[in-house]
Write a protein that holds these residues in place. Structure first.
Motif, mmCIF file in Angstrom:
data_model
loop_
_atom_site.group_PDB
_atom_site.id
_atom_site.type_symbol
_atom_site.label_atom_id
_atom_site.label_comp_id
_atom_site.label_asym_id
_atom_site.label_seq_id
_atom_site.Cartn_x
_atom_site.Cartn_y
_atom_site.Cartn_z
ATOM 1 N N MET A 110 1.018 -1.233 0.053
ATOM 2 C CA MET A 110 -0.152 0.006 0.399
ATOM 3 C C MET A 110 1.117 1.254 -0.198
ATOM 4 N N PHE A 111 1.986 1.411 1.111
ATOM 5 C CA PHE A 111 3.069 2.290 0.885
ATOM 6 C C PHE A 111 3.288 2.687 -0.687
ATOM 7 N N ARG A 112 3.975 1.549 -1.549
ATOM 8 C CA ARG A 112 4.169 1.660 -2.587
ATOM 9 C C ARG A 112 3.266 2.550 -3.980
ATOM 10 N N ASN A 113 2.119 2.038 -3.598
ATOM 11 C CA ASN A 113 1.479 2.777 -4.109
ATOM 12 C C ASN A 113 1.210 4.357 -3.763
ATOM 13 N N LEU A 114 1.609 4.398 -2.576
ATOM 14 C CA LEU A 114 0.831 5.520 -2.373
ATOM 15 C C LEU A 114 1.792 7.178 -1.895
ATOM 16 N N LEU A 115 3.196 6.079 -2.360
ATOM 17 C CA LEU A 115 4.238 7.120 -2.259
ATOM 18 C C LEU A 115 4.154 8.118 -3.910
ATOM 19 N N PRO A 116 4.449 7.986 -4.791
ATOM 20 C CA PRO A 116 4.319 8.410 -5.892
ATOM 21 C C PRO A 116 3.656 9.384 -5.721
ATOM 22 N N ILE A 117 2.265 9.568 -5.330
ATOM 23 C CA ILE A 117 0.609 10.109 -5.306
ATOM 24 C C ILE A 117 1.314 11.333 -4.199
ATOM 25 N N SER A 118 2.008 10.978 -3.410
ATOM 26 C CA SER A 118 2.068 11.913 -2.157
ATOM 27 C C SER A 118 1.431 13.231 -2.356
ATOM 28 N N ALA A 119 2.373 13.504 -2.891
ATOM 29 C CA ALA A 119 2.232 15.051 -3.312
ATOM 30 C C ALA A 119 1.039 15.499 -3.491
ATOM 31 N N LEU A 120 0.663 15.328 -4.679
ATOM 32 C CA LEU A 120 -0.925 15.874 -4.293
ATOM 33 C C LEU A 120 -1.938 15.259 -3.480
ATOM 34 N N LEU A 121 -2.023 14.214 -3.157
ATOM 35 C CA LEU A 121 -2.387 14.125 -1.501
ATOM 36 C C LEU A 121 -2.183 15.375 -0.683
ATOM 37 N N LEU A 122 -0.475 15.725 -0.425
ATOM 38 C CA LEU A 122 -0.313 16.700 0.730
ATOM 39 C C LEU A 122 -1.209 17.726 0.051
ATOM 40 N N SER A 123 -1.045 18.304 -1.381
ATOM 41 C CA SER A 123 -2.029 18.958 -2.214
ATOM 42 C C SER A 123 -2.951 19.644 -1.698
ATOM 43 N N SER A 124 -3.680 18.423 -2.138
ATOM 44 C CA SER A 124 -5.255 18.507 -1.876
ATOM 45 C C SER A 124 -5.185 18.506 0.015
ATOM 46 N N ALA A 125 -4.643 17.750 1.128
ATOM 47 C CA ALA A 125 -4.960 18.051 1.863
ATOM 48 C C ALA A 125 -4.432 19.526 3.051
ATOM 49 N N LEU A 126 -3.365 20.119 1.975
ATOM 50 C CA LEU A 126 -3.455 21.394 2.256
ATOM 51 C C LEU A 126 -4.298 22.328 2.019
ATOM 52 N N LEU A 127 -4.823 22.269 0.238
ATOM 53 C CA LEU A 127 -5.891 22.787 -0.035
ATOM 54 C C LEU A 127 -7.278 22.843 0.954
ATOM 55 N N LEU A 128 -8.151 21.594 1.007
ATOM 56 C CA LEU A 128 -8.930 21.557 2.287
ATOM 57 C C LEU A 128 -9.243 21.676 3.975
ATOM 58 N N PHE A 129 -7.932 21.850 3.874
ATOM 59 C CA PHE A 129 -7.829 22.891 5.272
ATOM 60 C C PHE A 129 -7.355 24.003 5.218
ATOM 61 N N ALA A 133 -1.918 28.840 -0.189
ATOM 62 C CA ALA A 133 -0.249 29.140 -0.879
ATOM 63 C C ALA A 133 0.653 27.796 -0.870
ATOM 64 N N LEU A 134 -0.187 27.163 0.254
ATOM 65 C CA LEU A 134 1.182 25.658 0.118
ATOM 66 C C LEU A 134 0.531 25.123 0.006
ATOM 67 N N ALA A 135 -0.473 24.855 -0.566
ATOM 68 C CA ALA A 135 -1.621 24.287 -1.454
ATOM 69 C C ALA A 135 -0.496 23.683 -1.968
ATOM 70 N N LEU A 136 -0.186 24.736 -3.490
ATOM 71 C CA LEU A 136 0.795 24.363 -4.537
ATOM 72 C C LEU A 136 2.005 23.997 -5.097
ATOM 73 N N VAL A 137 2.480 24.184 -3.928
ATOM 74 C CA VAL A 137 3.934 23.894 -3.990
ATOM 75 C C VAL A 137 4.339 22.049 -4.398
ATOM 76 N N PRO A 138 3.274 21.089 -3.571
ATOM 77 C CA PRO A 138 3.881 19.950 -4.292
ATOM 78 C C PRO A 138 3.643 19.868 -5.186
ATOM 79 N N VAL A 139 2.603 20.570 -5.775
ATOM 80 C CA VAL A 139 1.814 20.025 -6.833
ATOM 81 C C VAL A 139 3.298 20.996 -8.141
ATOM 82 N N ALA A 140 3.344 21.475 -7.732
ATOM 83 C CA ALA A 140 4.495 22.401 -8.547
ATOM 84 C C ALA A 140 5.670 21.636 -8.736
#
Length: 425
Positions: free
Chosen positions: A1-20, A169-176
């Protein structure tokens, strides 16, 4: 499961920051607006503005992404969302807040669609369910954390406006900085009321009324809780607990709807919502515990209706049209979301705090009556012909890309145009 999530961790982090940031933004405005003396009608207009912007974002974002790409589009959305919340601090008037809230809705829809498109592209049949579930969980936790952050300090200053802007503002950093390749073009959805009505009249009526009810509550719940005398901590819980309860309720509701007529399930959960509506009006519970228990029942009901309705509509849709049907219903939901806060705000200004739940009573009574009528007019779908129930994020966090993400990554986005645009706002 960790291997599935690691490649998308930046996107999940951006989503979390956006939703916060979205959770903080969505709660500070009614709380601060109440303290500034805004009436309930003006605060209801904030929800109407947000819904207008959200629908516009769902419709316009595919065109922007096709012109400038995913990363640049996401950057624009995050930057404008930060500007909107900071401008709300500078201009403390309803006249300024309503269009600024519309801008927030547009930005939020656009940013969410980009993240969901990217996640959908990065998933496949073997891990899509786990990735979608993780994404939904991350969003729920982040949104709740954003709302609950208001309990940490006084709300009469600039702190939470600035905090929301920082997290936008922080939400754009992982995606960028992500190295993931940009995904396919975004889903394009147009509103075809005639086609949707021919597919499932009860789905169209019910999804519109769910938009009315859920948006009225989502916009004015904090105002209601504050006016009945709950503390700020309790106000935050009053706004957060229903969303969490709705998320938990979706699994048992989905289990039932896969095994019986979905319209009967819809009638049942609408009846539970109606019981909660009437209890708020007639009993008028006092104190935090009673209100939180009752609002949990209310949230479990109203936030589990949306996926049941979408699943019912897709049971009657042509094979391969899941995205068209779900996306079209989302726009009908958006139209209801424009009206709900407006009516509820007017009701609260006219008759007091009970105006909020008088609005939801009307929506749920009409929903139950029309669903029962349709049950007598059309036979239920056979169990073997039903599609799968798809859990959807409760609240207003669903976009056309959510449907594409949930249904699979191999969606032909060139075939997503559905009929002609009607009833746009």
């Amino acid at each position: 499961m960790f291997r599935n999530l690691l490649p998308i961790s930046a996107l999940l982090l951006s989503s979390a920051l956006l939703l916060f940031a979205g959770g903080t933004n969505g709660l500070i405005l009614p709380v601060r607006g109440t303290a500034e003396g805004f009436d309930a009608f003006s605060l209801g207009l904030l929800g109407t503005g947000w819904a207008v912007g959200y629908v516009a974002g769902c419709l316009l974002m595919p065109m922007l992404v096709s012109r400038v790409g995913h990363i640049r589009s996401f950057t624009v959305m995050a930057a404008l969302a930060a500007v909107a919340i900071l401008a709300s601090l500078i201009f403390l008037t309803p006249t300024a807040w309503v269009p600024l809230r519309a801008l927030s809705g547009l930005c939020f829809a656009g940013a969410a669609m980009i993240v969901e498109s990217w996640l959908s592209e990065r998933s496949d049949a073997s891990n899509r369910g786990r990735i979608f579930g993780t994404y939904t969980m991350v969003n729920l936790v982040a949104s709740t954390a954003g709302q609950m952050s208001l309990t940490l300090a006084p709300t009469d200053g600039h702190l939470f406006f600035v905090l929301g802007a920082i997290f936008y503002a922080l939400a754009l950093v992982p995606v960028a900085i992500t190295s993931s390749a940009s995904p396919k073009p975004l889903v394009k959805v147009r509103l075809d009321l005639r086609g949707l009505w021919g597919n499932s009249p009860v789905a169209v009526v019910a999804i519109f009324l769910v938009g009315v009810s859920n948006s009225a509550f989502g916009t004015l719940a904090a105002v209601y809780a504050g006016q009945i005398g709950l503390s700020l901590n309790s106000v935050a819980l009053f706004a957060s607990i229903p969303i969490l309860a709705g998320a938990v309720a979706q699994m048992p509701v989905g289990y039932l709807s896969d095994r019986m007529d979905r319209r009967k399930v819809l009638v049942g959960i609408a009846a539970l919502a109606l019981v909660a509506d009437l209890a708020f009006i007639v009993v008028s519970p006092q104190g935090t515990p009673a209100n939180l228990v009752l609002v949990a029942l209310f949230g479990a009901s109203i936030f589990s209706m949306y996926p049941v309705i979408v699943a019912h509509a897709n049971d009657h849709a042509e094979e391969g049209s899941f995205i068209q049907t779900s996306g079209g219903l989302l726009l009908v939901f958006g139209l209801g979301s424009i009206i709900g806060p407006l009516v509820a705000g007017l009701g609260m200004s006219s008759v007091g705090v009970s105006g909020l739940f008088i609005t939801t009573v009307g929506a749920h009574v009409l929903m139950i009556a029309y669903a029962l009528l349709r049950i007598t007019m059309r036979a239920p779908v056979a169990l073997e012909d039903k599609g799968a129930f798809v859990v959807a994020p409760p609240g207003r966090a669903t976009t056309p890309e959510t449907a594409a993400f949930a249904s699979g990554p191999d969606v032909d986005t060139d075939s997503q145009a559905v009929g002609s645009v009607a009833g746009q706002t």
